[in-house]
Design a protein around this motif. Structure first.
Motif, PDB file in Angstrom:
ATOM      1  N   LYS A 308      -5.850   2.293   0.141  1.00 39.95           N
ATOM      2  CA  LYS A 308      -7.324   2.135  -0.431  1.00 39.95           C
ATOM      3  C   LYS A 308      -8.215   2.716   0.514  1.00 39.95           C
ATOM      4  CE  LYS A 308     -10.556  -1.346  -1.697  1.00 39.95           C
ATOM      5  NZ  LYS A 308     -10.775  -2.856  -2.249  1.00 39.95           N
ATOM      6  N   ALA A 309      -8.122   2.041   1.929  1.00 40.70           N
ATOM      7  CA  ALA A 309      -8.862   2.474   2.923  1.00 40.70           C
ATOM      8  C   ALA A 309      -8.913   4.016   3.262  1.00 40.70           C
ATOM      9  CB  ALA A 309      -8.510   1.542   4.099  1.00 40.70           C
ATOM     10  N   TYR A 310      -7.673   4.425   3.231  1.00 46.85           N
ATOM     11  CA  TYR A 310      -7.485   6.006   3.419  1.00 46.85           C
ATOM     12  C   TYR A 310      -8.359   6.846   2.477  1.00 46.85           C
ATOM     13  CZ  TYR A 310      -3.743   5.848   6.804  1.00 46.85           C
ATOM     14  OH  TYR A 310      -3.109   5.688   8.305  1.00 46.85           O
ATOM     15  N   GLY A 311      -8.458   6.151   1.116  1.00 45.44           N
ATOM     16  CA  GLY A 311      -9.151   7.024   0.191  1.00 45.44           C
ATOM     17  C   GLY A 311     -10.406   7.005   0.672  1.00 45.44           C
ATOM     18  N   ILE A 312     -11.069   6.016   0.972  1.00 45.98           N
ATOM     19  CA  ILE A 312     -12.434   5.877   1.321  1.00 45.98           C
ATOM     20  C   ILE A 312     -12.860   6.707   2.488  1.00 45.98           C
ATOM     21  CG2 ILE A 312     -14.349   4.222   2.111  1.00 45.98           C
ATOM     22  CD1 ILE A 312     -12.734   1.969   0.325  1.00 45.98           C
ATOM     23  N   LEU A 313     -12.083   6.742   3.488  1.00 47.68           N
ATOM     24  CA  LEU A 313     -12.261   7.445   4.621  1.00 47.68           C
ATOM     25  C   LEU A 313     -12.267   8.979   4.195  1.00 47.68           C
ATOM     26  CD1 LEU A 313     -10.194   5.301   7.207  1.00 47.68           C
ATOM     27  CD2 LEU A 313     -12.582   5.762   7.492  1.00 47.68           C
ATOM     28  N   VAL A 314     -11.096   9.456   3.464  1.00 51.04           N
ATOM     29  CA  VAL A 314     -11.133  10.920   3.288  1.00 51.04           C
ATOM     30  C   VAL A 314     -12.206  11.324   2.457  1.00 51.04           C
ATOM     31  CG1 VAL A 314      -9.653  12.426   1.972  1.00 51.04           C
ATOM     32  CG2 VAL A 314      -8.616  11.083   3.506  1.00 51.04           C
ATOM     33  N   ASP A 315     -12.797  10.460   1.498  1.00 54.22           N
ATOM     34  CA  ASP A 315     -13.810  10.993   0.774  1.00 54.22           C
ATOM     35  C   ASP A 315     -15.171  11.203   1.581  1.00 54.22           C
ATOM     36  OD1 ASP A 315     -12.737  10.787  -1.848  1.00 54.22           O
ATOM     37  OD2 ASP A 315     -13.387   8.986  -2.290  1.00 54.22           O
ATOM     38  N   PHE A 316     -15.298  10.187   2.646  1.00 57.88           N
ATOM     39  CA  PHE A 316     -16.366  10.592   3.481  1.00 57.88           C
ATOM     40  C   PHE A 316     -16.244  11.542   4.478  1.00 57.88           C
ATOM     41  CE2 PHE A 316     -17.391  10.057   8.262  1.00 57.88           C
ATOM     42  CZ  PHE A 316     -18.873   9.898   8.021  1.00 57.88           C
TER      43      PHE A 316
END
Length: 327
Positions: A308-316
């Motif tokens: 979940k955290a990786y998904g947020i970081l990659v979107d950024f």
């Protein structure tokens, strides 16, 4: 249309290359892969599910999962749409890979030469030229240099914080120069995160309150500043190339300090075991219970974020930086 995603780096970007080498830095056993695919399979990815390489490949419209270059079942299609050469435990400092028995950044470049020959054999010169000219190349490492080599193992203790940061930047610049010389034209270099705020570093040197450890963060900021200058020089010397330095330090720090704003409840402990030190072999199905609600946790183990955290970081990263490379 981006034809391929090609990735270099450490465990953040390793989809399983370390499965094929002799090292204890592995993640091909439970509870890793706890939420990966329908069969919850541990693949060697250092998380409960997908890692940044997968989210990036998906955002680029290439495929759902980016395979490891050393995967035994790699196909021609896999080669032509991109692979990851990343190896858990490696760093820009050559000593870092030696200490972890990981694949060095120099060896990852050699593997890239081998990859180019395989692409040429599979699809011809035109396909290789297209990948080099239009593909996205991502480089993400450096955290292990600071946390493991410099602080935990004290293997570079003769260096001051500033001189070690300069040493790491020099090796990073040499790697990037080699990558550009090998033909890459669209390169994203991921800067260091606030490594002193990882659960493991809080435990090791954050005091009784397990605060963020200032030393690792100080070096990370110095490396990022030096990388800015190095990238500017590389761009000046390679006018036909686009190189972007991805500054994720502030964004990731905000996730750690203000987890509720991103849908998390816990940002100082990993989900695996006690969450204070478990990583790789210490995060295992025998001694390490998984936390109750994984989606509440920013970190999966004491080093690596959750899917979940990786998904947020990659979107950024994609929205703020990668789109500029594609335009």
């Amino acid at each position: 249309m981006v034809p391929a995603l090609v990735v270099f780096g450490d465990s953040i970007m390793d989809p399983g290359n370390n499965n094929a080498i002799h090292t204890i830095v592995k993640a091909n056993f439970p509870p890793y892969g706890h939420d990966f695919g329908p069969d919850h399979r541990p693949t060697g990815r250092f998380s409960n599910g997908k890692i940044p390489t997968d989210f990036l490949a998906s955002r680029l419209g290439l495929k759902d999962l980016l395979p490891a270059y050393l995967a035994p079942d790699l196909t021609s299609h896999d080669l032509l749409t991109g692979v990851s050469f990343a190896s858990g435990g490696t760093g820009y400092d050559p000593l870092t890979a030696q200490l972890a028995s990981a694949i060095s950044m120099t060896d990852q470049l050699r593997m890239f030469d081998d990859y180019k020959q395989k692409v040429r054999a599979a699809a011809g010169d035109a396909a290789l030229s297209d990948i080099l000219a239009k593909g996205i190349f991502v480089v993400c490492t450096g955290s292990n240099d600071v946390t493991n080599t410099y602080f935990t193992l004290r293997a570079r203790s003769s260096y001051s914080h500033a001189s070690y940061a300069s040493f790491v930047v020099a090796h990073a610049a040499a790697f990037l120069d080699g990558l550009l010389s090998a033909g890459a034209r669209h390169v994203a270099v991921i800067g260091l995160p606030p490594v002193g705020c990882m659960p493991s570093q809080r435990t090791l040197s954050g005091g009784m309150a397990r605060d963020c450890s200032p030393g690792p963060n100080e070096i990370a900021e110095m490396v990022n500043a030096g990388m800015g200058s190095a990238v500017d020089s590389l761009k000046a010397n390679n006018p036909g190339a686009k190189v972007v330095l991805v500054d994720m330090y502030g964004f990731f720090m905000d996730m750690m300090v203000r987890p509720q704003g991103y849908g998390f409840r816990e940002s100082t402990l990993g989900c695996c075991g006690t969450g204070m030190m478990e990583v790789s072999v210490l995060c295992n199905g025998v001694t390490s219970a998984v936390c109750g609600v994984i989606a509440d946790y920013l970190f999966w183990d004491s080093y690596h974020p959750t899917e979940k955290a990786y998904g947020i970081l990659v979107d950024f990263v994609y929205d703020e930086y990668l789109q500029k490379l594609i335009e």
